[in-house]
Design a protein around this motif. Structure first.
Motif, PDB file in Angstrom:
ATOM      1  N   ARG A 124      98.572 -22.782  -3.179  1.00  0.00           N
ATOM      2  CA  ARG A 124      98.244 -24.317  -2.860  1.00  0.00           C
ATOM      3  C   ARG A 124      99.324 -25.313  -3.450  1.00  0.00           C
ATOM      4  N   SER A 126      99.163 -29.445  -3.475  1.00  0.00           N
ATOM      5  CA  SER A 126      98.133 -30.409  -3.297  1.00  0.00           C
ATOM      6  C   SER A 126      98.732 -31.654  -4.195  1.00  0.00           C
ATOM      7  N   ASN A 151      97.382 -16.870   3.641  1.00  0.00           N
ATOM      8  CA  ASN A 151      96.441 -17.804   2.883  1.00  0.00           C
ATOM      9  C   ASN A 151      96.550 -18.836   2.066  1.00  0.00           C
ATOM     10  N   ARG A 153      97.972 -22.880   1.395  1.00  0.00           N
ATOM     11  CA  ARG A 153      97.044 -24.359   1.567  1.00  0.00           C
ATOM     12  C   ARG A 153      98.375 -25.277   1.344  1.00  0.00           C
ATOM     13  N   ASP A 155      97.510 -29.664   0.932  1.00  0.00           N
ATOM     14  CA  ASP A 155      96.394 -30.498   1.222  1.00  0.00           C
ATOM     15  C   ASP A 155      96.538 -31.774   0.214  1.00  0.00           C
ATOM     16  N   HIS A 183      96.610 -19.903   7.060  1.00  0.00           N
ATOM     17  CA  HIS A 183      97.230 -21.054   6.200  1.00  0.00           C
ATOM     18  C   HIS A 183      96.339 -22.313   6.803  1.00  0.00           C
ATOM     19  N   ARG A 184      96.295 -23.303   5.619  1.00  0.00           N
ATOM     20  CA  ARG A 184      95.279 -24.345   6.044  1.00  0.00           C
ATOM     21  C   ARG A 184      96.432 -25.821   5.535  1.00  0.00           C
ATOM     22  N   ASP A 186      95.447 -29.346   5.404  1.00  0.00           N
ATOM     23  CA  ASP A 186      94.328 -30.368   5.592  1.00  0.00           C
ATOM     24  C   ASP A 186      94.393 -31.758   4.529  1.00  0.00           C
ATOM     25  N   THR A 218      96.580 -20.412  11.845  1.00  0.00           N
ATOM     26  CA  THR A 218      96.756 -21.733  11.017  1.00  0.00           C
ATOM     27  C   THR A 218      95.653 -22.665  11.226  1.00  0.00           C
TER      28      THR A 218
END
Length: 773
Positions: A124, A126, A151, A153, A155, A183-184, A186, A218
């Motif tokens: 991640r 972030s 997986n 991220r 964000d 994937h994310r 956001d 995604t």
């Protein structure tokens, strides 16, 4: 409440007593420490500026105990210079860093892999900020973040105005380990992207055409895109089974584009145009796409930037072209006072397959236009059913629509229509505001100038002072040339900030720049990165006595440049440029003017071009200026073209160039065999009005276009006397008011080409040609 606080405190104390927290002083210490990190380790990078930091973060955390790398305080570490981060391993969290004042020497600023063998999974990034971190050269491509593995991220991060080529975020699918990746992306704030003037200005790209038949899966959700205007594709989906949902696109000159791949979902997004030109919505290509429950608000884009555009397909399409739209579902969307929906966008000799088996149902459309949609194929490929139209609609109601009385509700400051049967479920949609996205700690720097702008007067005898004045100037300063004499230059002036150079008022003649050195100057004034320039009341003489010449009056630099510049030339004179490669103004390769405005000026006795914006010869859709305005200008006795603007290739990612030529006179310009007076190759938006062509283009053309069928070009209220033809590919450029009358110029020997008797009225009721100089 007190018991709750004590419980949380004990819980945190228990966690941190287990997890190891290490303060890291520098990149070398970080490298040693990360190699020993265990699940739950927290690495705190010492606050400060980390310059030229090459960071590799490889480790293995767990879902319950990730390895965390962050500054001592959020935003406390700034990576600058040529810093970058590479991530590999499992369950790493990298957060709270600031990239600023530099660029990456690698392909990515942040990469979710160390190398081809070591990818990142379940990691991640972030609460990051990346700004002012573009390559210095505009066409050197990179990405700010590239996703590999699975997986991962991105964000709650803020990304500010990427300037160079390449998408801001890419999800790569180049091997099986990065496919079906889940994937994310956001809760991010994408703050602006200026028009790039070429392909490669996307904000997000998921996949690439080569792997477009592969699922990416995604998630792009809860993001805020503000004025992302790089090119026609803001988000470019080039893979399958992705979900783009609950985002806000605010005044973006482009669209969310399902470019390749199938089975994608576009749900619950707000596209807010506020009636700005070119604002777009969703473009659909390929089979089995679903677009539902979205709001399209005051979007004014057309063609590929239409609020909703379904593109025609190519028979037996190659993987990188256009597969036919099939089995698409477009339902429960609300369209509010937007441009027309377009079915069959891009139809031409190649794209002949209209959309097939498309369900368009339960949508709600409020429009003040007389047409709801345009279907260029009319082949029954779109099935319309149970759609609602505002009962105030004045046109004829198409099949599959009925008028309904609409109620409205307030949603976060917007008065939006709502009907339980038709359109988006406004009451349940989360309208994402920018305050809910991006890095929580970030506050943009507000620079306060050291002083107010000043004016500096320079006499002709003080010409050498000008370079130092420009060097020491602050943005907005003005340099005033106080004499009508010769300003003898021995080197070009370089402008890297917004300044004004102008003549003093009430001079009897213009101050004249001349080259007084024995070396050729590329130009008298060169605009470099960060520079904007207004010149007024000046003359630029290409040759002077026995000294060397200047190749141009003004040019954009041939040094690396990534920022678009503004140039205004007012009441200036360019003359005595005696080589075919010389120009009054010349744009260099890889530079882009946001606006080039030339008014009330004279170009005469030149062997080259008056205005030359033709350096992008790679035929990839690139060009040198977005907005080109030439008004009330005279071009006379030019061996080359008066205006030469070039955009080669068939790329469809851009809007421009825009060209407006008005009240100009072209006399004895470019009479060589097959020559062209005004050459507008590939210009997409052009209007030439109220202008006079005499004894020009006699061996070829007065005006030459090489346009595509959807380009907007017009020549009207113009006079052509003993001049060449107007040439365009589709022969649709000329309006109804084209004349062939001998002009009666006031005093050509004194460069006065006004037509004082008003024989021909322009569309603004003034005379055709120049008005006053």
């Amino acid at each position: 409440m007190l018991k709750t606080i004590l419980f949380v405190s004990l819980l945190l104390s228990s966690f941190f007593s287990i997890a190891e927290t290490v303060i890291v002083e520098n990149p070398a210490a970080l490298k040693a420490t990360i190699s020993k990190a265990k699940p739950g380790t927290i690495l705190l990078l010492k606050d400060g500026t980390w310059n030229n930091a090459a960071i590799q973060l490889q480790g293995k955390g767990t879902a319950k105990a990730p390895i965390i790398i962050m500054p001592q305080t959020p935003g406390g570490v700034t990576f600058s210079g040529q810093s970058y981060i590479q991530i590999g391993g499992e369950y790493l969290i990298i957060k709270g860093f600031h990239f600023k004042n530099g660029y990456s020497p690698k392909r990515e600023v942040i990469s979710f892999r160390i190398n081809n063998e070591v990818l990142a999974n379940n990691c991640r990034v972030s609460n990051m900020v990346i700004e002012n971190y573009s390559q210095p050269e505009r066409f050197k491509a990179d990405t700010w973040i590239t996703l590999y593995g699975k997986n991962n991220r991105i964000d709650h991060s803020t990304f500010v105005n990427k300037l160079n080529s390449g998408p801001l975020i890419i999800a790569e699918l180049d091997d099986e380990r990065s496919q079906q990746n889940n994937h994310r992306i956001d809760s991010n704030y994408f703050k602006g992207r200026q028009r790039f003037g070429s392909n490669g200005g996307e904000t997000i790209r998921i996949g690439v055409s080569r792997y477009s038949l592969t699922a990416s899966r995604t998630q792009i959700v809860h993001n805020y895109f503000e004025r992302c205007n790089g090119e026609v594709e803001i988000v470019s989906i080039k893979s399958g089974e992705n979900n783009v949902s609950y985002n806000t696109f605010y005044e973006c000159e482009g669209s969310l584009v399902l470019r390749h791949g199938s089975g994608n979902i576009v749900e619950g997004n707000f596209f807010i145009g506020n009636n700005k030109p070119f604002t777009g919505g969703v473009r659909v290509i390929n089979p089995r796409q679903r677009v539902f429950n979205n709001v399209f608000y005051q979007l004014q884009g057309s063609n590929f930037r239409a609020p909703l555009a379904l593109v025609n397909g190519v028979p037996n399409s190659l993987i990188n072209r256009y597969y036919q739209v099939k089995d698409a579902v477009i339902e429960k969307n609300t369209f509010i006072n937007s441009a027309e929906i377009l079915f069959g966008a891009g139809k031409d000799a190649e794209r002949t397959l209209g959309p097939e088996n498309v369900s368009f149902k339960n949508n709600l459309i409020l429009t003040q236009k007389n047409e709801v949609y345009t279907d260029v194929n009319n082949d029954k490929g779109i099935a319309f059913a149970d759609n609602g139209l505002d009962d105030a609609f004045k046109g004829s109601t198409p099949a599959g629509f009925k008028k309904v009385k609409i109620k409205s509700i307030q949603i976060k400051g917007f008065n939006l229509p709502y009907d339980p049967q038709y359109g988006a479920d406004i009451k349940k949609l989360p309208l994402i505001k920018k305050e809910a996205t991006g890095a929580t700690w970030y506050r943009p720097t507000v620079e306060t100038p050291a002083r107010l702008p000043k004016s500096f007067k320079v006499k002709a005898a003080q010409s050498a002072m000008i370079a130092n004045l420009i060097k020491d100037a602050l943005a907005g300063d003005t340099i005033i040339l106080s004499d009508a004499g010769l300003y003898k230059m021995t080197a070009e002036l370089t402008v890297n900030k917004p300044i004004i150079i102008m003549a003093a008022k009430n001079l009897k003649s213009r101050p004249v720049f001349v080259n007084a050195s024995y070396k050729s100057l590329p130009a008298f004034i060169s605009i470099e990165n960060g520079g904007d320039l207004l010149v007024k009341g000046l003359a630029f003489k290409g040759t002077y006595e026995s000294f060397s010449a200047a190749d141009a009056g003004i040019c954009s630099t041939d040094k690396p440049m990534n920022r678009p510049y503004l140039l205004t030339i007012d009441d200036c004179e360019f003359y005595d440029y005696n080589e075919s490669t010389n120009s009054g103004f010349k744009a260099s390769k890889s530079t882009l003017a946001d606006s080039l405005v030339i008014i009330n000026s004279i170009f005469h006795h030149m062997s080259g071009n008056g205005i030359d914006l033709s350096s992008e010869k790679d035929d990839k859709g690139m060009y040198n200026a977005e907005y080109n305005v030439v008004k009330n200008c005279t071009f006379t006795n030019l061996l080359g073209s008066a205006i030469n603007i070039y955009r080669g290739g068939n790329d469809e990612s851009t809007l421009g160039p825009f060209v407006n030529i008005d009240h100009c006179t072209f006399n004895e310009v470019e009479n060589r065999e097959q020559g062209t007076v005004v050459r507008l190759i590939g210009v997409q938006q052009a209007v030439i009005t109220n202008s006079n062509f005499s004894y020009s283009g006699q061996g070829g053309r007065s005006i030459q276009f090489q346009e595509y069928r959807w380009d907007n070009i017009l020549v009207d209220h113009c006079n052509f006397y003993e001049s060449g033809k107007i040439e365009s590919f589709y022969n649709k450029a000329t309006g109804n008011y084209i004349y062939h009358i001998k002009p009666k110029y006031a005093d050509p020997e004194k460069l006065n080409f006004q037509w004082p008797d008003n024989t021909l009225a322009a569309n603004d009721k003034l005379s055709i040609g120049v008005i006053k100089q």
